[in-house]
Write a protein that holds these residues in place. Structure first.
Motif, short mmCIF file in Angstrom:
data_model
loop_
_atom_site.label_atom_id
_atom_site.label_comp_id
_atom_site.label_asym_id
_atom_site.label_seq_id
_atom_site.Cartn_x
_atom_site.Cartn_y
_atom_site.Cartn_z
N MET A 233 44.85 28.93 73.04
CA MET A 233 44.71 28.60 71.97
C MET A 233 43.26 27.10 71.89
SD MET A 233 47.30 25.80 69.86
CE MET A 233 48.41 26.58 69.13
N CYS A 234 42.39 26.87 72.84
CA CYS A 234 41.71 26.39 73.29
C CYS A 234 40.61 27.50 73.86
CB CYS A 234 41.77 25.10 73.19
SG CYS A 234 42.99 24.17 71.70
N ALA B 195 37.23 28.38 74.36
CA ALA B 195 35.75 28.03 74.59
C ALA B 195 35.35 27.49 76.02
CB ALA B 195 34.74 27.90 73.34
N PRO B 196 34.65 28.19 76.75
CA PRO B 196 32.88 29.18 76.86
C PRO B 196 34.75 30.88 77.29
CG PRO B 196 33.21 27.77 77.99
CD PRO B 196 34.66 27.02 77.97
N GLY C 200 36.48 31.33 79.95
CA GLY C 200 36.44 31.31 80.93
C GLY C 200 38.05 31.87 81.45
N ASN D 115 41.15 31.44 70.55
CA ASN D 115 40.98 30.91 69.08
C ASN D 115 40.42 29.44 69.13
OD1 ASN D 115 41.44 29.40 66.03
ND2 ASN D 115 41.93 27.96 67.81
N ASP D 116 39.37 29.16 68.93
CA ASP D 116 38.58 27.34 69.18
C ASP D 116 38.02 26.25 68.20
OD1 ASP D 116 37.60 26.17 71.74
OD2 ASP D 116 36.25 25.57 70.40
N LEU D 117 38.13 25.32 67.74
CA LEU D 117 38.21 24.99 66.89
C LEU D 117 36.78 24.73 66.70
CD1 LEU D 117 38.24 22.77 64.77
CD2 LEU D 117 37.92 20.99 66.02
N LYS D 118 36.24 24.82 67.67
CA LYS D 118 34.46 24.66 67.87
C LYS D 118 33.34 25.97 67.88
CE LYS D 118 34.34 20.45 69.39
NZ LYS D 118 34.55 19.48 70.23
N ARG E 41 30.65 26.89 70.40
CA ARG E 41 31.02 27.27 71.53
C ARG E 41 31.87 28.53 71.63
NH1 ARG E 41 32.44 23.01 74.98
NH2 ARG E 41 34.48 24.11 75.88
N TYR F 110 40.36 27.75 64.42
CA TYR F 110 40.94 27.82 63.16
C TYR F 110 41.13 26.57 64.44
CZ TYR F 110 41.66 31.63 60.33
OH TYR F 110 41.69 32.88 59.67
N ARG G 188 46.04 23.07 65.42
CA ARG G 188 47.38 22.85 64.36
C ARG G 188 47.99 23.73 63.42
NH1 ARG G 188 44.59 17.32 64.45
NH2 ARG G 188 42.85 18.42 64.36
N ASP H 112 44.95 25.45 76.68
CA ASP H 112 43.94 24.76 77.66
C ASP H 112 43.16 23.42 76.64
OD1 ASP H 112 42.66 23.85 80.40
OD2 ASP H 112 41.47 25.29 79.34
N LEU I 268 48.70 19.93 69.20
CA LEU I 268 48.61 21.13 69.67
C LEU I 268 49.90 21.46 70.16
CD1 LEU I 268 44.96 20.44 70.82
CD2 LEU I 268 45.68 22.20 69.10
C1 LIG Z 1 39.23 22.06 78.19
S1 LIG Z 1 38.45 22.82 76.65
C2 LIG Z 1 38.41 24.78 76.77
C3 LIG Z 1 37.93 25.45 78.19
C4 LIG Z 1 38.57 27.00 78.48
N1 LIG Z 1 39.87 27.25 78.29
C5 LIG Z 1 38.00 27.58 79.58
O1 LIG Z 1 38.70 27.85 80.25
O2 LIG Z 1 36.84 28.36 79.13
C6 LIG Z 1 39.40 22.57 74.82
C7 LIG Z 1 38.67 23.36 74.12
O3 LIG Z 1 39.50 22.75 73.18
C8 LIG Z 1 38.77 22.73 71.68
N2 LIG Z 1 39.37 21.94 70.86
C9 LIG Z 1 39.55 20.82 70.44
N3 LIG Z 1 40.48 19.97 69.52
C10 LIG Z 1 40.73 21.80 68.88
C11 LIG Z 1 42.04 22.26 67.95
N4 LIG Z 1 42.11 21.16 67.15
N5 LIG Z 1 41.98 23.10 67.49
C12 LIG Z 1 41.44 24.44 68.37
N6 LIG Z 1 40.55 23.83 69.86
C13 LIG Z 1 39.97 22.94 69.71
C14 LIG Z 1 37.36 22.23 72.36
O4 LIG Z 1 36.10 22.99 71.21
C15 LIG Z 1 37.15 23.06 73.61
O5 LIG Z 1 36.41 24.16 73.80
#
Ligand SMILES: C[S@@+](CC[C@H](N)C(=O)[O-])C[C@H]1O[C@@H](n2cnc3c(N)ncnc32)[C@H](O)[C@@H]1O
Length: 718
Positions: free
Chosen positions: A338-339, A341-342, A344, A362-365, A368, A389, A392, A407, A441
């Motif tokens: 769900m989150c 980026a980047p 890993g 998926n990632d919001l940014k 990234r 997206y 949420r 994550d 989330l």
């Molecule tokens: C802890 S990092 C994720 C690291 C990633 N899982 C990895 O292992 O490389 C949290 C991520 O959540 C994203 N994020 C923040 N708010 C979000 C949202 N509402 N929906 C989706 N992604 C979101 C951020 O852009 C960020 O890349």
């Protein structure tokens, strides 16, 4: 990167015994000449630093013994690798479809992956095994001697304490006159005050309270280590004074550099050999990982070797293996990161899925996501689609996943060693702001999962923070709001999550979640919880939806009747009782130290939740009335009826096809029409239906682009 490597050198000089460096060379059969040259190099290095004693080249088994003791020093409990694990290792390596043995690497030189005897299996009563080498016996004797000495030192300290006088805290004038540069005086006071607090009765000044000492310690720790006071107060609430210091000091240490072999392209042993030939000193990460390598020292930048560029490995902290191992994705499943980026963890998930099934990253940014896409290409991931997206909102777009990894974005309170700016920039406010986002989330993550998945129905929640508000509080919220229960993460290291924290009480199954700390596990601080979703229904809703289509749809969250709710509550209770019976709740382990101060924000947040719940119930009742009125109006409009028919049919058809489809045959997650799910989102707090959902069906239908397109097509056919 050059800077990185030099800091790693420092790390080697501090903590890696010379024997071990030599071990690596021996184990991986570096040609004798090169090994001899390296031996010379490290002996010179050792002489220079005065930290590493020159040692003879030792046999490989002895090397492993040294390895183990080093791991003990590092706080990682590395027991011997057993037969079973060796087999698993082979399995894992089999991911890489190449049967040819690599040159220069044979059974005789893979001793660093070789199983060793179980501790104690063939030991004499006195603990000595007949098969033990002289070296092993010597090591055991010296360990016993060290234990004896430590015990004597402790006894002596207790004796001294009894004879010592009171410790006097500086008064304000003294503190004002203190030379600000006299860091060593502040550090000494930190040590002294911790000492006093652990023998408070004997060492306190009669007119001073415990909180005065705590105050002094908090200020000193904050100023000496460069934290804002707000943060230090939070850490002091979480740990005992002595443990706070350990935690803070561990945040000053660089973490070992770790890489993950990409088994979509290579095998760990081949990768290790290739890097060794480039002069890299490495070791397997730990017994719990089959693909991790710990890099001690490298003459080349690890992020720019030909192997890196060819996608044979990913630079990844040891802590980020945990959430993916807990998720345990399988081949041919439907998985959502769900989150991401980047990327890993995404690339590790793809690796465990053996590049099959469907993975949505998926990632919001958006920015990234560029790095994510680059990593997916470099590592040869082919089963992944990237989405951009707000997490949420995802359940209104995709549902029916077998597994979801959340994550979550967090304060990063576990990775201060990597990002020291956290020390000054994060505040309590950030913790609560992020906790709120995490709660939204996590509900979305659960809603995206199919409880009826044959192989999964799994959600893993992780953060790289140690704060309770971002971890247990979020998990507790999910347990209350959705039909999920906690299950074992499968991670055999890590400490159990808290069942109590200050005035907060959490579900007993919280002990199944795992906490990792820099000062205990020698890795970034992080948290992992694993849920199993047992119903596609929500225990927090109290209304009955009689819409037949929604009843048929397995993957949509449904509003429950009172009877269903009672049934769910029973199930919930049974699940809790089962966990309670199976989990030994040791309060001393799971209880965070209590603080005298009330955590008002936590209470406020809970109050807010209750208010939200009440508001929600009122809103639902009002919306239900509106809907009834609108439906009555609609019934009289023939046109609307006609429009609704095709959707009803197609929804029914879809859901029936879904429930009857065999679990093995996985398809890309269905793109859901908007407004069907009660997705939590902005202005739509967790648990509340979105405004769209409360619209009359005809209006919902007309808002639905896909349905409109279908209707147009139908009309044009006519
Ligand atoms: C802890 S990092 C994720 C690291 C990633 N899982 C990895 O292992 O490389 C949290 C991520 O959540 C994203 N994020 C923040 N708010 C979000 C949202 N509402 N929906 C989706 N992604 C979101 C951020 O852009 C960020 O890349």
């Amino acid at each position: 990167m050059a800077k990185n490597v030099s800091s790693k050198r420092k790390y080697v000089a501090k903590s890696i015994p010379n024997e071990q460096i030599l071990t690596v060379l021996c184990r991986l059969d570096v040609p004798a000449k090169a090994a001899a040259a390296k031996k010379g190099k490290y002996e010179k290095f050792a002489a220079k630093t005065n930290k590493i004693k020159a040692a003879p080249v030792v046999e490989s088994e002895e090397d492993e013994e040294m390895n183990e003791s080093e791991d003990e020093v590092n706080g990682i409990d590395e027991e011997e690798v057993d037969e079973e694990e060796e087999e698993e290792e082979e399995d894992d390596d089999d991911n890489y479809d190449d049967d040819t043995e690599p040159k220069g690497f044979s059974d005789s030189n893979k001793s660093w992956l070789k199983p060793k005897k179980q501790a104690g299996s063939e030991e004499d009563e006195d603990g000595d095994s007949d098969d033990e080498t002289e070296f092993e016996k010597k090591a055991k004797r010296s360990a016993a001697k060290e234990r004896r000495e430590a015990q004597e030192a402790e006894e002596e300290m207790q004796l001294n304490l009894a004879n010592q006088g009171k410790y006097e805290l500086p008064d304000e004038d003294e503190e004002d006159g203190e030379d600000e540069n006299d860091a060593s005086a502040v550090y000494q006071r930190i040590k002294d005050v911790i000492e006093v607090l652990s023998h408070f009765k004997e060492r306190r000044e009669a007119h001073r309270s415990r909180s005065e000492y705590i105050d002094q310690l908090t200020s000193d720790l904050a100023s000496y280590f460069g934290y804002n006071r707000d943060l230090m107060v939070m850490f002091m609430q979480m740990f005992s004074p002595a443990e706070t210091l350990e935690f803070i000091e561990a945040n000053e240490q660089p973490r070992p550099l770790v890489i993950r072999a990409n088994t979509l392209k290579t095998r760990r042993r081949d990768l290790a050999q290739a890097l060794i030939q480039r002069g890299v000193n490495l070791d397997p990460l730990a017994k719990w990982s089959k693909v991790g390598l710990k890099i001690y020292d490298s003459p080349v930048p690890i992020g720019a070797t030909p192997e890196y560029l060819a996608g044979h490995y990913m630079l990844q902290s040891a802590s980020s293996f945990g959430p993916v191992l807990a998720l345990a994705p399988e081949a041919n499943e439907r998985v959502l990161d769900m989150c991401c980026a980047p990327g890993g963890k995404t690339t590790y998930i793809a690796q465990l899925m053996r590049n099959s099934g469907t993975l949505i990253a998926n990632d919001l940014k958006k920015q990234r996501l560029k790095a994510t896409v680059a990593n997916l290409h470099r590592l040869g991931v082919k089963n992944c689609a990237v989405a951009n997206y707000d997490g949420r909102k995802l359940p209104s777009l995709f549902t029916g996943f077998d597994r979801v990894l959340l994550d979550a974005p967090c304060t990063g309170m576990g990775v201060i060693a990597r990002d020291p700016s956290i020390k000054t920039q994060k505040t309590e406010k950030d913790v609560f702001r992020l906790s709120h986002l995490q709660k939204e989330l996590i509900l979305a993550a659960i809603d995206a999962v199919d409880a009826k998945s044959a192989s999964g129905g799994i959600i893993v929640y992780s953060t790289c923070s140690v704060m309770v508000e971002e971890n247990e509080a979020v998990v507790e919220y999910a347990l209350k709001k959705r039909a999920v229960k906690l299950i074992d993460t499968g991670l055999d290291h890590g400490k159990p999550g808290f069942t109590r924290y200050q005035q907060l009480r959490f579900h007993p199954s919280m002990t199944l979640t795992r906490r990792f700390y820099p000062h205990v596990h020698n890795m970034d601080g992080f948290y992992v919880a694993k849920f199993k979703k047992y119903a596609n229904t929500r225990p927090d809703d109290d209304d009955k939806d009689e819409d037949e289509d929604e009843k048929d749809s397995d993957n949509e969250s449904k509003i429950l009747s009172k009877r269903e709710r009672r049934k769910l509550e029973k199930q919930n209770k049974k699940a809790s009782d089962d966990v309670e019976a199976s989990v030994q709740v040791d309060d001393s382990d799971n209880e965070a130290p209590k603080s005298d101060d009330d955590n008002e924000e936590v209470e406020d947040a809970e109050e807010e939740d209750n208010e939200e719940q009440e508001e929600y119930e009122e809103e639902v009742a009002a919306e239900e009335d509106d809907e009834k009125e609108s439906e009555a109006e609609e019934e009289s409009e023939e046109e609307s009826e006609e429009e609704i028919q095709p959707v009803k049919k197609s929804t029914k058809h879809q859901s029936k096809a879904k429930s009857s489809s065999k679990p093995q045959v996985k398809s890309t997650p269905k793109l859901k029409v908007s407004g069907k799910n009660h997705a939590p989102g902005k202005g739509n707090p967790p648990g509340k239906p979105s405004k769209e959902n409360s619209k009359p069906k005809a209006k919902r239908f007309m808002d639905n682009k896909f349905a409109q397109a279908r209707l147009k097509k139908k009309q044009s056919k006519k």
